[in-house]
Design a protein around this motif. Structure first.
Motif, PDB file in Angstrom:
ATOM      1  N   PRO A  13       0.834  -1.206   0.000  1.00 25.13           N
ATOM      2  CA  PRO A  13       0.000   0.000   0.000  1.00 25.13           C
ATOM      3  C   PRO A  13       0.866   1.253   0.000  1.00 25.13           C
ATOM      4  O   PRO A  13       1.856   1.336   0.748  1.00 25.13           O
ATOM      5  CB  PRO A  13      -0.798  -0.130   1.295  1.00 25.13           C
ATOM      6  N   GLY A  14       0.508   2.183  -0.859  1.00 23.39           N
ATOM      7  CA  GLY A  14       1.309   3.387  -1.034  1.00 23.39           C
ATOM      8  C   GLY A  14       2.395   3.256  -2.062  1.00 23.39           C
ATOM      9  O   GLY A  14       3.053   4.246  -2.405  1.00 23.39           O
ATOM     10  N   LYS A  85      -3.587   1.224  -3.433  1.00 25.42           N
ATOM     11  CA  LYS A  85      -4.423   0.827  -2.313  1.00 25.42           C
ATOM     12  C   LYS A  85      -4.791  -0.644  -2.461  1.00 25.42           C
ATOM     13  O   LYS A  85      -4.818  -1.165  -3.582  1.00 25.42           O
ATOM     14  CB  LYS A  85      -5.699   1.672  -2.306  1.00 25.42           C
ATOM     15  N   PRO A  86      -5.115  -1.302  -1.374  1.00 25.13           N
ATOM     16  CA  PRO A  86      -5.541  -2.709  -1.481  1.00 25.13           C
ATOM     17  C   PRO A  86      -6.705  -2.893  -2.450  1.00 25.13           C
ATOM     18  O   PRO A  86      -6.778  -3.932  -3.131  1.00 25.13           O
ATOM     19  CB  PRO A  86      -5.925  -3.061  -0.050  1.00 25.13           C
ATOM     20  N   THR A 120      -1.480  -7.005  -7.296  1.00 26.51           N
ATOM     21  CA  THR A 120      -1.873  -7.291  -5.921  1.00 26.51           C
ATOM     22  C   THR A 120      -1.235  -6.257  -5.014  1.00 26.51           C
ATOM     23  O   THR A 120      -0.012  -6.058  -5.042  1.00 26.51           O
ATOM     24  CB  THR A 120      -1.424  -8.701  -5.510  1.00 26.51           C
ATOM     25  N   VAL A 121      -2.079  -5.588  -4.250  1.00 25.95           N
ATOM     26  CA  VAL A 121      -1.595  -4.570  -3.317  1.00 25.95           C
ATOM     27  C   VAL A 121      -1.871  -5.077  -1.909  1.00 25.95           C
ATOM     28  O   VAL A 121      -3.018  -5.194  -1.487  1.00 25.95           O
ATOM     29  CB  VAL A 121      -2.271  -3.215  -3.551  1.00 25.95           C
ATOM     30  N   SER A 122      -0.810  -5.375  -1.208  1.00 27.46           N
ATOM     31  CA  SER A 122      -0.951  -5.966   0.113  1.00 27.46           C
ATOM     32  C   SER A 122       0.322  -5.754   0.910  1.00 27.46           C
ATOM     33  O   SER A 122       1.423  -5.737   0.357  1.00 27.46           O
ATOM     34  CB  SER A 122      -1.243  -7.468  -0.006  1.00 27.46           C
ATOM     35  N   SER A 123       0.147  -5.622   2.223  1.00 28.74           N
ATOM     36  CA  SER A 123       1.320  -5.510   3.091  1.00 28.74           C
ATOM     37  C   SER A 123       1.728  -6.886   3.588  1.00 28.74           C
ATOM     38  O   SER A 123       2.704  -7.020   4.321  1.00 28.74           O
ATOM     39  CB  SER A 123       1.025  -4.581   4.258  1.00 28.74           C
TER      40      SER A 123
END
Length: 123
Positions: A13-14, A85-86, A120-123
């Protein structure tokens, strides 16, 4: 016209990613749209750039974060994605067509589609 999307992957994210849509044939004759589809959701028109590159469109959900551009000498269109963003997680597709303003987000306005690239947006 054949299209191939690439550049997807995993981002925090970001973070940022740049997608590319490489084409063959008369790609510079067409507007190029970017669409995305998340699991269980309808396909969404994200952005579009006119054949000359002089006009662009962004969905409200990505406005100010995504930038579309094209290099007709290289038959390539880019989608620079920042501040991810997710909820940006989806398979992203590029498509070529000649939509009018009122149909710019409609998949039926595009005649040629690439195979999609996963973002895929993920921490």
């Amino acid at each position: 016209v054949q299209l191939q999307a690439s550049g997807g992957g995993l981002a925090q994210p970001g973070g940022s990613l740049r997608l590319s849509c490489a084409g063959s044939g008369f790609m510079d004759y067409f507007s190029i749209g970017w669409f995305r589809q998340a699991p269980g959701k309808e396909r969404e028109g994200v952005s579009c750039i006119s054949s000359s590159g002089g006009k662009t469109y962004y969905a409200d959900s990505v406005k100010g974060r995504f930038t579309v551009s094209r290099d007709n000498n290289k038959n390539t269109v880019y989608l620079e994605m920042n501040s991810l963003k997710p909820e940006d997680t989806a398979v992203y597709y590029c498509a070529a067509g000649r939509p009018i303003t009122s149909t710019i987000t409609k998949g039926r306005s595009y005649d040629y589609w690439g195979q999609g690239t996963q973002v895929t947006v993920s921490s």
